[in-house]
Design a protein around this motif. Structure first.
Motif, PDB file in Angstrom:
ATOM      1  N   VAL A 267       0.840  -1.203   0.000  1.00 19.78           N
ATOM      2  CA  VAL A 267       0.000   0.000   0.000  1.00 19.78           C
ATOM      3  C   VAL A 267       0.876   1.255   0.000  1.00 19.78           C
ATOM      4  O   VAL A 267       0.641   2.199  -0.765  1.00 19.78           O
ATOM      5  CB  VAL A 267      -0.957  -0.010   1.210  1.00 19.78           C
ATOM      6  CG1 VAL A 267      -1.682   1.326   1.328  1.00 19.78           C
ATOM      7  CG2 VAL A 267      -1.965  -1.150   1.084  1.00 19.78           C
ATOM      8  N   GLY A 268       1.902   1.257   0.859  1.00 15.41           N
ATOM      9  CA  GLY A 268       2.783   2.417   0.933  1.00 15.41           C
ATOM     10  C   GLY A 268       3.531   2.654  -0.367  1.00 15.41           C
ATOM     11  O   GLY A 268       3.653   3.798  -0.831  1.00 15.41           O
ATOM     12  N   GLY A 269       4.016   1.582  -0.997  1.00 16.76           N
ATOM     13  CA  GLY A 269       4.751   1.712  -2.242  1.00 16.76           C
ATOM     14  C   GLY A 269       3.899   2.230  -3.376  1.00 16.76           C
ATOM     15  O   GLY A 269       4.314   3.114  -4.147  1.00 16.76           O
ATOM     16  N   LEU A 270       2.669   1.701  -3.500  1.00 11.32           N
ATOM     17  CA  LEU A 270       1.769   2.171  -4.550  1.00 11.32           C
ATOM     18  C   LEU A 270       1.314   3.605  -4.288  1.00 11.32           C
ATOM     19  O   LEU A 270       1.211   4.431  -5.205  1.00 11.32           O
ATOM     20  CB  LEU A 270       0.550   1.245  -4.652  1.00 11.32           C
ATOM     21  CG  LEU A 270       0.838  -0.187  -5.120  1.00 11.32           C
ATOM     22  CD1 LEU A 270      -0.434  -1.031  -5.087  1.00 11.32           C
ATOM     23  CD2 LEU A 270       1.441  -0.203  -6.526  1.00 11.32           C
ATOM     24  N   MET A 271       1.067   3.923  -3.018  1.00 11.48           N
ATOM     25  CA  MET A 271       0.597   5.257  -2.666  1.00 11.48           C
ATOM     26  C   MET A 271       1.630   6.324  -3.005  1.00 11.48           C
ATOM     27  O   MET A 271       1.293   7.367  -3.581  1.00 11.48           O
ATOM     28  CB  MET A 271       0.254   5.326  -1.170  1.00 11.48           C
ATOM     29  CG  MET A 271      -0.293   6.683  -0.729  1.00 11.48           C
ATOM     30  SD  MET A 271      -0.457   6.812   1.068  1.00 11.48           S
ATOM     31  CE  MET A 271      -1.707   5.567   1.356  1.00 11.48           C
ATOM     32  N   VAL A 272       2.889   6.072  -2.680  1.00 18.55           N
ATOM     33  CA  VAL A 272       3.908   7.099  -2.918  1.00 18.55           C
ATOM     34  C   VAL A 272       4.098   7.337  -4.413  1.00 18.55           C
ATOM     35  O   VAL A 272       4.332   8.477  -4.848  1.00 18.55           O
ATOM     36  CB  VAL A 272       5.233   6.721  -2.230  1.00 18.55           C
ATOM     37  CG1 VAL A 272       5.968   5.616  -2.975  1.00 18.55           C
ATOM     38  CG2 VAL A 272       6.132   7.947  -2.087  1.00 18.55           C
ATOM     39  N   ASN A 273       3.968   6.294  -5.227  1.00 15.88           N
ATOM     40  CA  ASN A 273       4.061   6.485  -6.673  1.00 15.88           C
ATOM     41  C   ASN A 273       2.913   7.358  -7.174  1.00 15.88           C
ATOM     42  O   ASN A 273       3.128   8.265  -7.987  1.00 15.88           O
ATOM     43  CB  ASN A 273       4.051   5.134  -7.389  1.00 15.88           C
ATOM     44  CG  ASN A 273       5.425   4.497  -7.465  1.00 15.88           C
ATOM     45  OD1 ASN A 273       6.164   4.692  -8.418  1.00 15.88           O
ATOM     46  ND2 ASN A 273       5.780   3.725  -6.448  1.00 15.88           N
ATOM     47  N   GLY A 274       1.721   7.100  -6.691  1.00 16.07           N
ATOM     48  CA  GLY A 274       0.574   7.902  -7.098  1.00 16.07           C
ATOM     49  C   GLY A 274       0.689   9.345  -6.649  1.00 16.07           C
ATOM     50  O   GLY A 274       0.400  10.274  -7.421  1.00 16.07           O
ATOM     51  N   VAL A 275       1.117   9.561  -5.407  1.00 11.56           N
ATOM     52  CA  VAL A 275       1.220  10.922  -4.874  1.00 11.56           C
ATOM     53  C   VAL A 275       2.262  11.728  -5.650  1.00 11.56           C
ATOM     54  O   VAL A 275       2.026  12.880  -6.029  1.00 11.56           O
ATOM     55  CB  VAL A 275       1.567  10.884  -3.372  1.00 11.56           C
ATOM     56  CG1 VAL A 275       1.891  12.286  -2.866  1.00 11.56           C
ATOM     57  CG2 VAL A 275       0.409  10.302  -2.575  1.00 11.56           C
ATOM     58  N   VAL A 276       3.417  11.132  -5.889  1.00 16.59           N
ATOM     59  CA  VAL A 276       4.483  11.860  -6.587  1.00 16.59           C
ATOM     60  C   VAL A 276       4.074  12.167  -8.026  1.00 16.59           C
ATOM     61  O   VAL A 276       4.338  13.262  -8.543  1.00 16.59           O
ATOM     62  CB  VAL A 276       5.796  11.056  -6.547  1.00 16.59           C
ATOM     63  CG1 VAL A 276       6.857  11.694  -7.446  1.00 16.59           C
ATOM     64  CG2 VAL A 276       6.317  10.958  -5.121  1.00 16.59           C
ATOM     65  N   LEU A 277       3.410  11.230  -8.697  1.00 15.70           N
ATOM     66  CA  LEU A 277       3.048  11.435 -10.103  1.00 15.70           C
ATOM     67  C   LEU A 277       1.915  12.434 -10.284  1.00 15.70           C
ATOM     68  O   LEU A 277       1.876  13.146 -11.293  1.00 15.70           O
ATOM     69  CB  LEU A 277       2.659  10.100 -10.740  1.00 15.70           C
ATOM     70  CG  LEU A 277       3.811   9.147 -11.100  1.00 15.70           C
ATOM     71  CD1 LEU A 277       3.259   7.818 -11.598  1.00 15.70           C
ATOM     72  CD2 LEU A 277       4.729   9.771 -12.150  1.00 15.70           C
ATOM     73  N   PHE A 278       1.005  12.529  -9.314  1.00 12.90           N
ATOM     74  CA  PHE A 278      -0.216  13.308  -9.549  1.00 12.90           C
ATOM     75  C   PHE A 278      -0.402  14.475  -8.583  1.00 12.90           C
ATOM     76  O   PHE A 278      -1.423  15.161  -8.653  1.00 12.90           O
ATOM     77  CB  PHE A 278      -1.440  12.390  -9.482  1.00 12.90           C
ATOM     78  CG  PHE A 278      -1.393  11.282 -10.492  1.00 12.90           C
ATOM     79  CD1 PHE A 278      -1.506  11.558 -11.843  1.00 12.90           C
ATOM     80  CD2 PHE A 278      -1.197   9.963 -10.095  1.00 12.90           C
ATOM     81  CE1 PHE A 278      -1.457  10.542 -12.783  1.00 12.90           C
ATOM     82  CE2 PHE A 278      -1.137   8.934 -11.035  1.00 12.90           C
ATOM     83  CZ  PHE A 278      -1.270   9.225 -12.385  1.00 12.90           C
ATOM     84  N   ASN A 279       0.575  14.717  -7.691  1.00 15.52           N
ATOM     85  CA  ASN A 279       0.446  15.836  -6.767  1.00 15.52           C
ATOM     86  C   ASN A 279       1.670  16.741  -6.902  1.00 15.52           C
ATOM     87  O   ASN A 279       2.783  16.336  -6.570  1.00 15.52           O
ATOM     88  CB  ASN A 279       0.297  15.343  -5.325  1.00 15.52           C
ATOM     89  CG  ASN A 279       0.141  16.487  -4.340  1.00 15.52           C
ATOM     90  OD1 ASN A 279       1.101  16.912  -3.727  1.00 15.52           O
ATOM     91  ND2 ASN A 279      -1.080  16.975  -4.182  1.00 15.52           N
ATOM     92  N   ASN A 280       1.459  17.962  -7.376  1.00 12.45           N
ATOM     93  CA  ASN A 280       2.567  18.882  -7.618  1.00 12.45           C
ATOM     94  C   ASN A 280       3.288  19.286  -6.335  1.00 12.45           C
ATOM     95  O   ASN A 280       4.461  19.667  -6.362  1.00 12.45           O
ATOM     96  CB  ASN A 280       2.070  20.136  -8.330  1.00 12.45           C
ATOM     97  CG  ASN A 280       1.649  19.857  -9.756  1.00 12.45           C
ATOM     98  OD1 ASN A 280       2.177  18.947 -10.403  1.00 12.45           O
ATOM     99  ND2 ASN A 280       0.679  20.608 -10.258  1.00 12.45           N
ATOM    100  N   GLN A 281       2.594  19.209  -5.201  1.00 12.43           N
ATOM    101  CA  GLN A 281       3.201  19.596  -3.929  1.00 12.43           C
ATOM    102  C   GLN A 281       4.277  18.614  -3.491  1.00 12.43           C
ATOM    103  O   GLN A 281       5.137  18.954  -2.680  1.00 12.43           O
ATOM    104  CB  GLN A 281       2.106  19.687  -2.863  1.00 12.43           C
ATOM    105  CG  GLN A 281       2.585  20.165  -1.499  1.00 12.43           C
ATOM    106  CD  GLN A 281       1.456  20.166  -0.478  1.00 12.43           C
ATOM    107  OE1 GLN A 281       0.276  20.186  -0.830  1.00 12.43           O
ATOM    108  NE2 GLN A 281       1.810  20.136   0.803  1.00 12.43           N
ATOM    109  N   SER A 282       4.263  17.394  -4.038  1.00 12.54           N
ATOM    110  CA  SER A 282       5.136  16.322  -3.554  1.00 12.54           C
ATOM    111  C   SER A 282       6.366  16.088  -4.431  1.00 12.54           C
ATOM    112  O   SER A 282       6.954  15.015  -4.410  1.00 12.54           O
ATOM    113  CB  SER A 282       4.328  15.027  -3.413  1.00 12.54           C
ATOM    114  OG  SER A 282       3.261  15.201  -2.498  1.00 12.54           O
ATOM    115  N   ILE A 283       6.750  17.106  -5.201  1.00  6.04           N
ATOM    116  CA  ILE A 283       7.979  17.009  -5.993  1.00  6.04           C
ATOM    117  C   ILE A 283       9.117  17.531  -5.116  1.00  6.04           C
ATOM    118  O   ILE A 283       9.544  18.681  -5.222  1.00  6.04           O
ATOM    119  CB  ILE A 283       7.872  17.810  -7.303  1.00  6.04           C
ATOM    120  CG1 ILE A 283       6.611  17.400  -8.070  1.00  6.04           C
ATOM    121  CG2 ILE A 283       9.107  17.593  -8.163  1.00  6.04           C
ATOM    122  CD1 ILE A 283       6.366  18.231  -9.319  1.00  6.04           C
TER     123      ILE A 283
END
Length: 575
Positions: free
Chosen positions: A124-140
């Motif tokens: 869950v953590g691994g999939l979540m971080v990929n989604g957050v980084v790819l689709f949330n500009n705040q997490s770059i």
């Protein structure tokens, strides 16, 4: 793995859920088999994701191509660091810990539900971080996510879930060891490979707790529950996680080295106490290497920085030097005992170079030691570090250690996991013979291109190196070497993923009938148990060739180290 325990029943009156491997004669607990498969599959998936990001990043850092815009470059740089430095490696190491604590001990998985819970949290953590980084500009925010950069709360939560899941799987490793000892699955000291995995597990426990100390407050800070978060405290705790995480990789990689050497050559460690001492040096000193990330931080004393970037770190380096002699020496003795005694290197010419496990082992040791180790010790020296740290020399170093060393070894080990654990025939064997060489050559060019670019002043993590107008034109050549190397390494990575997918997704399940994949029908693992003290001590079998190679390595080490001091002296002119 020095001895193979008999396949007797685990507990009187208990229902056994295991199979006996016809090749190794070891028991394979069925819970363990499924856990290894699940962790290994996720490791390959995250490697593929990180590899795609690596290709796009390399084609951007190669200034002549400069593919991505700044936003996507930093987004993929964040993703690449997380997937490659954390997810791929840790998922694979979890598979290794389950393998070491049960299969290699003929023992059972004592807490399967707890292990599965840990895996699910990591997933869950691994999939979540990929989604957050790819689709949330705040997490770059790159892999380090230095405060005061503030990512989305889900970014930190994904780190926490992944780390807690990994810690739970590490705990099941220790539970398995205790149960195996109580049920007398092994007598005396545990096998050397398991001892290496235990070293990695102990380091992982410390590392994950340090990571929690950094990331949990950052999570509260991102939610607004914590008004302020001191950047110095974050950096201190983060590098208690970030750099020691690579030392977990080091211990696991060395354990895999011993395992590959035994499976492909049939070694018997020349002196297990010597090798165990080297692992203990890792436990006591290896984490101090993280100090070189903190040399400019004001919260740490000069004395602490000086000691931890010199004397204390050298003891950890001594551990690696001990392994660097012990493994090749054991291979030389084993091959000489088979009759390859002509000259200093007759044994080496007759080694199983077409066997992917052997070639992966050798290429991993060369890249890790001759490039990664030498550059790491040099960069870890305080005065040199002040000039080198924020240049491409640093990623050049850790691409040699983690990408070239650890990943090559883990790739080679995968080829034996497929028939022995997945119970699938390895497909594309010709590709498997060449894949370690293709990938290793690419990694060597990547590291050398980065290091030589860094020597010319190219900054790390910088989207555009031309903005200041101070980079010499020769950088175009060294960055081209880096870019070409990246293309070759990615091709080797594609070969690896293709071999793995073709093997596990096609063909029926069948029991392995042979240990070696291409180099013959003998069983080096079982042959290793027949090496006697007389074989080890025979004058014709002594590791004379290894001694010469060690001397050559030390000369190279000294030349590179002193050359860096000469370059440092050329930087500070006194007129």
């Amino acid at each position: 793995m020095a001895t193979l325990a008999p396949t007797t029943q685990w507990m009187a009156g208990a229902k056994d859920d295991y199979r006996v491997c016809g090749v190794t004669t070891l028991k394979v607990d069925m819970h363990t088999e499924r856990l290894i498969i699940a962790n290994a599959v996720m490791a390959v998936v995250t490697l593929a994701l990180g590899g795609i990001a690596a290709l796009l990043i390399a084609l951007t850092r190669w200034q002549a191509v400069h593919l991505l815009d700044a936003a996507w470059f930093y987004r993929l740089l964040t993703l690449h660091g997380i997937d490659m430095l954390v997810a791929w490696i840790v998922f694979f190491e979890m598979a290794g810990l389950h393998f070491g604590s049960t299969v290699l001990l003929n023992a059972r998985q004592a807490a399967p539900k707890l292990a599965w819970f840990g895996f699910i949290l990591m997933l869950v953590g691994g999939l979540m971080v990929n989604g957050v980084v790819l689709f949330n500009n705040q997490s770059i925010v790159t892999f380090t996510a230095y405060v005061p950069l503030k990512a989305h709360p889900l970014f930190y939560l994904s780190y926490i879930l992944f780390a807690v899941g990994a810690l739970i799987q590490v705990i099941t490793f220790f539970i398995n060891l205790v149960v195996a000892k109580r049920e007398k699955r092994f007598e005396g000291s545990m096998p050397l490979v398991v001892f290496g995995f235990m070293t990695a597990a102990i380091l992982a426990t410390y590392t994950l707790l340090e990571g929690a100390a950094a990331v949990v407050p950052a999570f509260f800070w991102s939610l607004g529950w914590l008004k302020e978060y001191d950047p110095g405290i974050y950096r201190n705790f983060f590098w208690g996680f970030g750099h020691p995480a690579q030392q977990v990789n080091l211990a696991a990689m060395v354990a895999v080295w011993y395992s590959l050497a035994q499976m492909t050559v049939g070694i018997r460690p020349l002196n297990e106490k010597f090798s165990r001492l080297a692992f203990i040096l890792y436990l006591l000193f290896i984490n101090l290497g993280s100090a070189h990330h903190l040399l400019v931080d004001p919260g740490l004393s000069f004395a602490w920085k000086a000691v931890n970037t010199s004397y204390a770190m050298y003891l950890a380096v001594l551990g690696s030097m001990m392994h660097a002699f012990s493994i090749p020496a054991a291979m030389e003795v084993a091959l000489r005992a088979k009759g390859f005694t002509k000259g200093l290197f007759g044994w080496l010419r007759n080694a199983p170079w077409h066997e992917p496990g052997f070639s992966s082992l050798v290429m991993s040791m060369i890249i890790f030691g001759w490039i990664g180790g030498v550059t790491g010790v040099t960069i870890g020296t305080e005065q040199i570090n002040m000039l080198a740290h924020n240049t491409m020399r640093l990623p050049g170093h850790f691409h040699a250690t983690v990408v070239g060393g650890t990943t090559t070894a883990f790739m080679g080990f995968t080829y034996y996991v497929i028939p022995l654990i997945f119970r699938k025939e390895l497909k594309l064997k010709k590709w498997a013979q060449w894949q370690p060489y293709v990938y290793a050559v690419g990694c060597i060019l990547v590291s050398l291109g980065m290091i030589t670019s860094g020597l010319q002043g190219v900054a790390r993590r910088n989207w555009d190196i031309t903005f200041a107008g101070v980079v010499p034109g020769t950088v175009d050549l060294t960055l081209a070497i880096f870019g070409i190397g990246a293309l070759i390494a990615v091709a080797g990575g594609i070969m690896y993923v293709t071999i793995v997918l073709a093997s596990i997704l096609t063909g029926p399940r069948l029991e392995a009938s042979n240990l070696l994949l291409v180099a013959g029908t003998n069983n080096p693992l079982l042959e290793s148990t027949k090496l006697s003290e007389r074989d080890l001590e025979h004058p014709k079998n002594q590791p004379k060739g290894t001694f010469v190679m060690v001397i050559a390595f030390l000369v190279w080490f000294a030349v590179y180290y002193l050359a860096n001091w000469w370059l440092l002296g050329r930087t500070w002119f006194i007129r």
